[in-house]
Design a protein around this motif. Structure first.
Motif, mmCIF file in Angstrom:
data_model
loop_
_atom_site.group_PDB
_atom_site.id
_atom_site.type_symbol
_atom_site.label_atom_id
_atom_site.label_comp_id
_atom_site.label_asym_id
_atom_site.label_seq_id
_atom_site.Cartn_x
_atom_site.Cartn_y
_atom_site.Cartn_z
ATOM 1 N N MET A 135 0.836 -1.192 0.000
ATOM 2 C CA MET A 135 0.000 0.000 0.000
ATOM 3 C C MET A 135 0.870 1.241 0.000
ATOM 4 O O MET A 135 1.842 1.330 0.748
ATOM 5 C CB MET A 135 -0.944 0.012 1.209
ATOM 6 N N GLY B 271 -2.543 5.581 0.710
ATOM 7 C CA GLY B 271 -3.530 4.521 0.768
ATOM 8 C C GLY B 271 -4.394 4.367 -0.464
ATOM 9 O O GLY B 271 -5.281 3.506 -0.490
ATOM 10 N N THR C 148 -3.261 0.093 -3.914
ATOM 11 C CA THR C 148 -2.949 -1.164 -3.252
ATOM 12 C C THR C 148 -2.592 -2.206 -4.293
ATOM 13 O O THR C 148 -3.037 -2.138 -5.437
ATOM 14 C CB THR C 148 -4.117 -1.668 -2.394
ATOM 15 N N SER D 20 -4.077 -2.335 4.979
ATOM 16 C CA SER D 20 -4.462 -0.992 5.390
ATOM 17 C C SER D 20 -3.360 -0.401 6.249
ATOM 18 O O SER D 20 -2.420 -1.104 6.643
ATOM 19 C CB SER D 20 -5.798 -1.005 6.141
#
Length: 123
Positions: free
Chosen positions: A51, A55, A58, A71
Motif C-alpha cells: 500500500m 492509501g 494497493t 491498510s
C-alpha cells in the motif's frame, strides 16, 4: 534506528480470519509504500500485498486477492493485514517490509524487514 515489529500471528482454522499488525519507525513508515511478504516452509519468500503512503493504491498477489486487505494508520506508523477466508496454503511466516518500490506492478527488494510473525492455518 530502523525497526518493524509484527504481531497478530497464530493459529486459525480454514475459513477463519486473522489480523496482522506492524509497528514501524517513522523513518521507515512516513511517505513510504509498505508491504507484506510471506514465506512458507521449504518455499521462497513471496509478495503478498503493498500500500502506498496515501492509501490510494494497493497491490495484491493473485493468491490472496479478494481475501486479504492491506491498510495503514499513518498517525500510528502501523500497517495491517486483514486475512479472511484463510486456507491451509496461507500457512507461513509473514513479514512486514518497507520502504518498497514497485516496478511494472512487481515489488523490488524492500529496504527493511521485520522479524516475522508465524501464521498456521489448519484444515
Amino acid at each position: 534506528q530502523v525497526q518493524l515489529v509484527e504481531s497478530g500471528g497464530g493459529l486459525a482454522q480454514a475459513g477463519g480470519s486473522l489480523r496482522l499488525s506492524c509497528v514501524a519507525s517513522a523513518r521507515t513508515f512516513r511517505g513510504s509504500t509498505m508491504s507484506w511478504f510471506r514465506q512458507a516452509p521449504g518455499k521462497e519468500r513471496e509478495f503478498v500485498a503493498a500500500m502506498t503512503w496515501n492509501g490510494i493504491e494497493t497491490f495484491y498477489a493473485n493468491s490472496v486477492k479478494g481475501r486479504f486487505t492491506i491498510s495503514r494508520d499513518n498517525a500510528k506508523n502501523t500497517l495491517y493485514l486483514q486475512m479472511n477466508s484463510l486456507k491451509p496454503e496461507d500457512t507461513a511466516v509473514y513479514y512486514c517490509a518497507g520502504p518498497v518500490a514497485l516496478l511494472g506492478g512487481k515489488p523490488l527488494t524492500p529496504k527493511n524487514w521485520g522479524q516475522g510473525t508465524p501464521v498456521t492455518v489448519s484444515s
